[in-house]
Design a protein around this motif. Structure first.
Motif, PDB file in Angstrom:
ATOM      1  N   ILE A   1      -0.268   2.668 -13.925  1.00 47.32           N
ATOM      2  CA  ILE A   1       0.380   2.756 -14.996  1.00 47.32           C
ATOM      3  C   ILE A   1       0.305   3.522 -15.950  1.00 47.32           C
ATOM      4  CG2 ILE A   1       2.455   1.550 -15.629  1.00 47.32           C
ATOM      5  CD1 ILE A   1       1.666  -1.089 -14.471  1.00 47.32           C
ATOM      6  N   TYR A   2      -1.030   3.411 -16.249  1.00 55.23           N
ATOM      7  CA  TYR A   2      -1.518   4.125 -17.561  1.00 55.23           C
ATOM      8  C   TYR A   2      -1.385   5.713 -16.995  1.00 55.23           C
ATOM      9  CZ  TYR A   2      -4.206   5.972 -21.395  1.00 55.23           C
ATOM     10  OH  TYR A   2      -4.940   6.673 -22.154  1.00 55.23           O
ATOM     11  N   LEU A   3      -2.456   5.871 -15.512  1.00 52.01           N
ATOM     12  CA  LEU A   3      -2.207   7.566 -15.700  1.00 52.01           C
ATOM     13  C   LEU A   3      -0.862   7.950 -15.635  1.00 52.01           C
ATOM     14  CD1 LEU A   3      -4.236   9.521 -14.706  1.00 52.01           C
ATOM     15  CD2 LEU A   3      -3.812   8.859 -12.118  1.00 52.01           C
ATOM     16  N   TRP A   4       0.496   6.851 -14.650  1.00 50.26           N
ATOM     17  CA  TRP A   4       1.670   7.368 -14.469  1.00 50.26           C
ATOM     18  C   TRP A   4       2.462   7.572 -15.717  1.00 50.26           C
ATOM     19  CZ3 TRP A   4       6.985   5.370 -15.176  1.00 50.26           C
ATOM     20  CH2 TRP A   4       7.731   5.798 -14.674  1.00 50.26           C
ATOM     21  N   ILE A   5       2.054   7.029 -16.866  1.00 52.81           N
ATOM     22  CA  ILE A   5       2.921   7.391 -17.978  1.00 52.81           C
ATOM     23  C   ILE A   5       1.654   8.466 -18.825  1.00 52.81           C
ATOM     24  CG2 ILE A   5       3.329   6.490 -19.844  1.00 52.81           C
ATOM     25  CD1 ILE A   5       3.890   3.844 -18.731  1.00 52.81           C
ATOM     26  N   TYR A   6       0.505   8.541 -18.641  1.00 56.27           N
ATOM     27  CA  TYR A   6       0.065   8.987 -19.443  1.00 56.27           C
ATOM     28  C   TYR A   6      -0.311  10.092 -18.653  1.00 56.27           C
ATOM     29  CZ  TYR A   6       0.998   5.626 -22.923  1.00 56.27           C
ATOM     30  OH  TYR A   6       1.670   4.938 -24.311  1.00 56.27           O
ATOM     31  N   GLY A   7      -0.388   9.792 -17.747  1.00 58.45           N
ATOM     32  CA  GLY A   7      -1.434  11.610 -16.802  1.00 58.45           C
ATOM     33  C   GLY A   7      -0.295  12.759 -17.243  1.00 58.45           C
ATOM     34  N   GLY A   8       0.738  13.139 -17.654  1.00 57.36           N
ATOM     35  CA  GLY A   8       1.709  14.251 -17.472  1.00 57.36           C
ATOM     36  C   GLY A   8       2.128  14.377 -16.707  1.00 57.36           C
ATOM     37  N   ASP A   9       2.839  15.613 -15.670  1.00 56.59           N
ATOM     38  CA  ASP A   9       3.129  15.898 -14.901  1.00 56.59           C
ATOM     39  C   ASP A   9       2.095  15.290 -13.518  1.00 56.59           C
ATOM     40  OD1 ASP A   9       5.857  16.391 -15.202  1.00 56.59           O
ATOM     41  OD2 ASP A   9       4.812  18.322 -16.542  1.00 56.59           O
ATOM     42  N   LEU A  10       2.265  14.903 -12.829  1.00 54.15           N
ATOM     43  CA  LEU A  10       1.203  14.042 -11.742  1.00 54.15           C
ATOM     44  C   LEU A  10       0.996  14.933 -10.566  1.00 54.15           C
ATOM     45  CD1 LEU A  10       1.807  10.638 -11.089  1.00 54.15           C
ATOM     46  CD2 LEU A  10       0.915  11.673 -13.114  1.00 54.15           C
ATOM     47  N   THR A  11      -0.189  15.432 -10.385  1.00 53.17           N
ATOM     48  CA  THR A  11      -1.145  16.410  -9.394  1.00 53.17           C
ATOM     49  C   THR A  11      -0.533  15.983  -8.260  1.00 53.17           C
ATOM     50  OG1 THR A  11      -3.095  16.244 -10.365  1.00 53.17           O
ATOM     51  CG2 THR A  11      -1.795  18.284 -10.978  1.00 53.17           C
ATOM     52  N   ALA A  12      -1.333  16.109  -6.817  1.00 51.38           N
ATOM     53  CA  ALA A  12      -2.014  15.398  -5.707  1.00 51.38           C
ATOM     54  C   ALA A  12      -2.605  14.909  -5.894  1.00 51.38           C
ATOM     55  CB  ALA A  12      -2.446  17.125  -4.574  1.00 51.38           C
ATOM     56  N   LEU A  13      -4.050  15.204  -6.980  1.00 52.64           N
ATOM     57  CA  LEU A  13      -4.843  14.583  -7.070  1.00 52.64           C
ATOM     58  C   LEU A  13      -4.102  13.051  -7.617  1.00 52.64           C
ATOM     59  CD1 LEU A  13      -8.228  14.053  -7.321  1.00 52.64           C
ATOM     60  CD2 LEU A  13      -8.110  15.190  -9.555  1.00 52.64           C
ATOM     61  N   ASP A  14      -3.486  12.796  -8.554  1.00 54.27           N
ATOM     62  CA  ASP A  14      -3.290  12.003  -9.753  1.00 54.27           C
ATOM     63  C   ASP A  14      -2.682  10.923  -8.520  1.00 54.27           C
ATOM     64  OD1 ASP A  14      -4.157  13.175 -12.245  1.00 54.27           O
ATOM     65  OD2 ASP A  14      -2.388  14.077 -12.676  1.00 54.27           O
ATOM     66  N   TRP A  15      -1.050  11.482  -8.268  1.00 57.14           N
ATOM     67  CA  TRP A  15      -0.793  10.830  -6.818  1.00 57.14           C
ATOM     68  C   TRP A  15      -1.901   9.982  -5.965  1.00 57.14           C
ATOM     69  CZ3 TRP A  15       3.286   8.664  -7.658  1.00 57.14           C
ATOM     70  CH2 TRP A  15       4.219   9.404  -8.027  1.00 57.14           C
ATOM     71  N   ALA A  16      -3.012  10.838  -6.108  1.00 59.67           N
ATOM     72  CA  ALA A  16      -3.674  10.344  -4.687  1.00 59.67           C
ATOM     73  C   ALA A  16      -5.050   8.893  -5.395  1.00 59.67           C
ATOM     74  CB  ALA A  16      -5.022  11.148  -4.232  1.00 59.67           C
ATOM     75  N   ILE A  17      -5.169   9.022  -7.145  1.00 57.82           N
ATOM     76  CA  ILE A  17      -5.616   7.618  -7.360  1.00 57.82           C
ATOM     77  C   ILE A  17      -4.418   6.288  -7.596  1.00 57.82           C
ATOM     78  CG2 ILE A  17      -6.490   7.467 -10.078  1.00 57.82           C
ATOM     79  CD1 ILE A  17      -6.977  10.091 -10.565  1.00 57.82           C
ATOM     80  N   VAL A  18      -3.419   7.290  -8.520  1.00 64.74           N
ATOM     81  CA  VAL A  18      -2.284   6.074  -7.932  1.00 64.74           C
ATOM     82  C   VAL A  18      -2.167   4.967  -6.650  1.00 64.74           C
ATOM     83  CG1 VAL A  18      -0.156   5.232  -8.692  1.00 64.74           C
ATOM     84  CG2 VAL A  18      -0.912   7.148  -9.753  1.00 64.74           C
ATOM     85  N   VAL A  19      -2.321   5.781  -5.810  1.00 66.87           N
ATOM     86  CA  VAL A  19      -1.875   4.992  -4.597  1.00 66.87           C
ATOM     87  C   VAL A  19      -3.184   4.470  -4.269  1.00 66.87           C
ATOM     88  CG1 VAL A  19      -2.015   5.686  -2.009  1.00 66.87           C
ATOM     89  CG2 VAL A  19       0.147   6.763  -3.655  1.00 66.87           C
ATOM     90  N   GLU A  20      -4.039   4.984  -4.663  1.00 72.47           N
ATOM     91  CA  GLU A  20      -5.795   4.266  -4.086  1.00 72.47           C
ATOM     92  C   GLU A  20      -5.521   2.769  -4.960  1.00 72.47           C
ATOM     93  OE1 GLU A  20      -9.974   5.612  -5.219  1.00 72.47           O
ATOM     94  OE2 GLU A  20      -8.873   6.797  -4.252  1.00 72.47           O
ATOM     95  N   LEU A  21      -4.902   3.184  -6.975  1.00 72.37           N
ATOM     96  CA  LEU A  21      -5.293   1.673  -7.139  1.00 72.37           C
ATOM     97  C   LEU A  21      -4.614   0.556  -7.187  1.00 72.37           C
ATOM     98  CD1 LEU A  21      -5.793   4.356 -10.625  1.00 72.37           C
ATOM     99  CD2 LEU A  21      -7.133   2.362  -9.661  1.00 72.37           C
TER     100      LEU A  21
END
Lengths: 338, 440
Positions: A215-235
């Motif tokens: 949730i922190y990454l989704w809110i504070y990570g800016g516009d999510l890149t593919a890498l960010d989505w990978a991390i969110v899905v992994e978490l």
């Protein structure tokens, strides 16, 4: 004076004396359970519960009460499990149980479980969707006029606890080796609340960390890149997998302290290749349902009917798959019991 | 049975942790670089310099103009010291003109500024924009906007613009503390957008009444930080656009505008080099941040403290967030908010990213600002930056709050429902937000 006994799911139960040698329902696993008799089964032996055969013999010669008749009507063909280790009957092996109780033999047979419970699951899904949708709309429309939305959250939480309890029945009954049927919790508020507390505890005792990070990454990570989505899905996947496994561990012996990483690791080791289900498949479906649910709640503001329909469908599907996966994992855990 | 080799576990762990590791290594932080004193000094010289046509400082171009709104930066930015806001007399008139042909082709309408002055050419008038408009070169605010009677400063009649034309004005914003705003990472502004949506029950990205703003994403992916429409991502972009549009000093970052009366005008070259733009940016970045100065009198001091609590309680702080990232006391979320139909104003101060497709629902976060959308202005230094709102139509803070519409309606209603004493407390708090010069 009350009779203390243990259900085969591990739940410690207590019944009034007048319930001796009668049938009741376990509030945890929802399965019928025999209350032990107060009379000795054999001369010269201490008080011990009736075996299923004895109970049936006794019931044949006794006029049945209305409630008992109703219970029997609900579970007409389900044989009662042995309730106490002091029964004369030797403790059956898991294989013998599967044969005798008609426990699901194949994974796809577990798909029948949610269908058997369809009325309850669909009802919960509809009530939950109405409750959750109302809270979201209240947040968007009435919060500024001090709408008592917190009361709504409490009501929805209670309904959610009942839903958890229903899904947990699928797991607890399978862990106890009880055959294919629909098991439902009692309508007493205490047991669903306990179930809700157990799910909450299992979440707080681990999955809360990766969930918070996602949730922190989704809110504070800016516009999510593919890498960010990978991390969110992994978490999210780690959180969901650990949560599922922790709930199973806590249910095996009905002990909250079993929801710890060591027990979870032992369970994964025990399940072997089957662990792919709680570790990968179930979390993937859980994430998909969370995303779908969020989309439905977002859509509510613009298209109320479509949003509600989507939410109800999502919750229906979530409850269906939860019941299936918990039943399946319960059966596997039972079969691999050391 | 022999289990998998330990190296498999190592590989799986590495693959699982690699995305998080890369993200941590590239996590954008607060950027704040100190400007060199020589750059600041040179920038200050340029900031206060009275520009002329063929100015020696504009070595490569035509100097001031051909059209401009002032002859120096400090002519407008002067309230509370160089870099402050400006009064109504320095308002800039902007326009959007969508001709029938452009509307039919769904093309981009013409947008720009009707400049107040001209150098070596005929001054721009509204008539140059559209034949139905009068030959007026410096329209006042009440000629552009149909203000209520109590806000009209003269007996001028409001110009009735043809439907194809939309006129608006912009008031000069203060630049104090701009370096801190410039250093706020894009992700922090996007976080404001997401937290507001979550807080208001996963509200849609564009809400008519809930205080749910949106971060303006520019075509290059950056997020707007500066300007009434958040149209500039960085302070350097904002400075370059201002030099070109306000003073007619073309530079590599922004071309100077062509006069409406002479659209074929060709500039001879750049008036400012990139280095000169950087010098002005360095000076603006060196301007101190506004301060929060409590009154000396104990009763007023307690009123200000109570007013700050009321500011949060009635919902002002939903959009005027006290802290953004590591910047404290900003009182803005730097998001675009729909302020309702009465506060609509089209036209761009500089090039907007793209024009919205009228057939597309306005929910795409990459859409350019809508006429009713305005970036929440930071309230730091608000006591020394009257008049208020984008065109300065509110002479007082009280009036500015009253004129909040759209997503600010509820907060304005809450303010109106306060007792007179509580309203005074809140206004006392706002008056503690002073320009840096108040610390002297």
């Amino acid at each position: 004076m009350s009779i203390k006994f243990i259900c085969s799911c591990g739940k410690h139960l207590r019944a009034r004396d007048e319930m001796a040698a009668r049938r009741s329902m376990c509030p945890r696993c929802g399965a019928p359970v025999g209350v032990p008799s107060l009379r000795p089964t054999h001369p010269g032996t201490p008080v011990a519960p009736l075996t299923p055969q004895e109970r049936l013999r006794l019931n044949r010669n006794k006029p049945r009460s209305a409630s008992e008749a109703l219970t029997t009507a609900i579970f007409p063909t389900l044989p009662l499990p042995a309730c106490s280790p002091s029964s004369n009957e030797p403790s059956p092996t898991p294989k013998a149980y599967r044969r005798r109780r008609q426990l699901e033999q194949h994974w796809y047979e577990c798909l029948a479980y949610p269908f058997l419970s369809r009325n309850v699951l669909v009802s919960f899904a509809l009530v939950l969707s109405v409750g959750m949708g109302s809270i979201v709309l209240a947040l968007q429309s009435f919060l500024q006029s001090r709408f008592p939305w917190i009361a709504g959250v409490v009501v929805v939480g209670l309904i959610l606890a009942y839903a958890y309890s229903t899904v947990e029945c699928a797991l607890a009954s399978a862990l106890a080796g009880k055959g294919a049927a629909s098991y439902l919790p009692t309508w007493s508020a205490a047991d669903p609340l306990k179930s809700g507390v157990r799910w909450l505890f299992c979440f707080v005792a681990g999955p809360i960390v990766p969930t918070s990070l996602a949730i922190y990454l989704w809110i504070y990570g800016g516009d999510l890149t593919a890498l960010d989505w990978a991390i969110v899905v992994e978490l999210g996947g780690v959180a969901a997998a650990y949560w599922f496994l922790a709930i199973i561990c806590a249910n095996q012996r009905n002990r909250l302290r079993d929801a710890n990483p060591v027990r979870v690791a032992q369970l994964v080791q025990r399940l072997k290749y089957r662990a792919i289900v709680p570790v990968l498949i179930a979390p993937a479906l859980a994430i998909a349902h969370v995303l779908l649910g969020l989309s439905a709640l977002t859509a509510l503001a613009q298209h109320v009917f479509a949003g509600w329909l989507l939410l109800a469908g999502c919750l229906c599907s979530a409850l269906f798959w939860s019941a299936f996966f918990f039943r399946l994992l319960g059966v596997w855990c039972y079969c691999t019991k050391p | 049975m022999k289990g998998p080799h330990w190296s498999w576990y190592l590989l799986i762990g590495f693959v699982a942790l690699a995305p998080a590791g890369i993200r941590l290594a590239t996590w954008p932080g607060f950027k704040q670089s100190a400007s060199e004193p020589q750059m600041v000094q040179a920038g200050q010289t340029l900031f206060v310099h009275e520009w002329k046509a063929h100015d020696p400082l504009a070595s490569g171009g035509d100097g001031l103009g051909p059209v401009c709104n002032a002859a120096s930066c400090v002519a407008c930015h002067n309230q509370g010291g160089p870099g402050g806001g400006g009064d109504l007399t320095h308002n800039v008139t902007t326009y959007v003109y969508r001709s029938d042909a452009e509307a039919a082709a769904r093309g981009k309408p013409r947008e720009g500024v009707v400049h107040a002055y001209a150098v070596n050419c005929a001054p721009e008038t509204l008539h140059d924009l559209h034949p139905e408009l009068p030959s007026l070169s410096r329209p006042s605010l009440d000629q552009i906007v149909n203000l209520p009677g109590n806000l009209r400063s003269s007996s001028n009649h409001c110009i009735v613009a043809p439907p194809a034309v939309r006129l608006s004005q912009r008031n000069t914003p203060a630049l104090f503390g701009a370096r801190l705003i410039d250093g706020i990472p894009d992700r922090v502004i996007i976080a404001n957008e997401r937290t507001q949506r979550v807080r208001w029950g996963l509200a849609p990205k564009k809400s008519e009444s809930l205080p749910v703003g949106r971060a303006l994403r520019l075509p290059d992916g950056r997020v707007g930080h500066f300007g009434w429409k958040a149209q500039s991502a960085r302070l350097a972009d904002f400075v370059q656009a201002a030099c070109a549009n306000e003073l007619g000093l073309g530079n590599p970052g922004q071309a100077q505008p062509r006069p409406l009366s002479n659209p074929s005008y060709q500039p001879v070259g750049y008036d400012l080099t990139l280095e000169q733009c950087d010098q002005i940016t360095a000076f603006v970045a060196s301007l101190p941040r506004p301060i929060e100065k409590l009154p000396e009198a104990p009763s007023l001091r307690s009123d200000a403290v109570a007013g700050k609590e009321l500011f949060h309680r009635i919902g002002c702080a939903d959009c005027h967030m006290p802290n953004v990232g590591s910047v404290e006391g900003l009182y803005s979320d730097l998001l675009l908010h729909d302020m309702g139909q009465p506060l609509e104003g089209g036209g761009s101060y500089n090039d907007v990213p793209q024009q919205p497709d009228p057939n597309k629902p306005p929910s795409d976060p990459n859409d350019p600002p809508q006429p009713g959308e305005w970036r929440t202005p930071p309230l730091w230094g608000v006591a020394d930056s009257a008049p208020y709102l984008h065109d300065g139509r509110a002479p007082t803070l009280e009036k500015a709050i009253e004129l909040h519409g759209g997503q600010g309606t509820q907060a304005a209603r809450n303010f109106a429902s306060l007792s007179k004493a509580e309203q005074d407390q809140l206004l006392t708090f706002l008056r503690t937000l002073r320009a840096p010069s108040a610390s002297d």
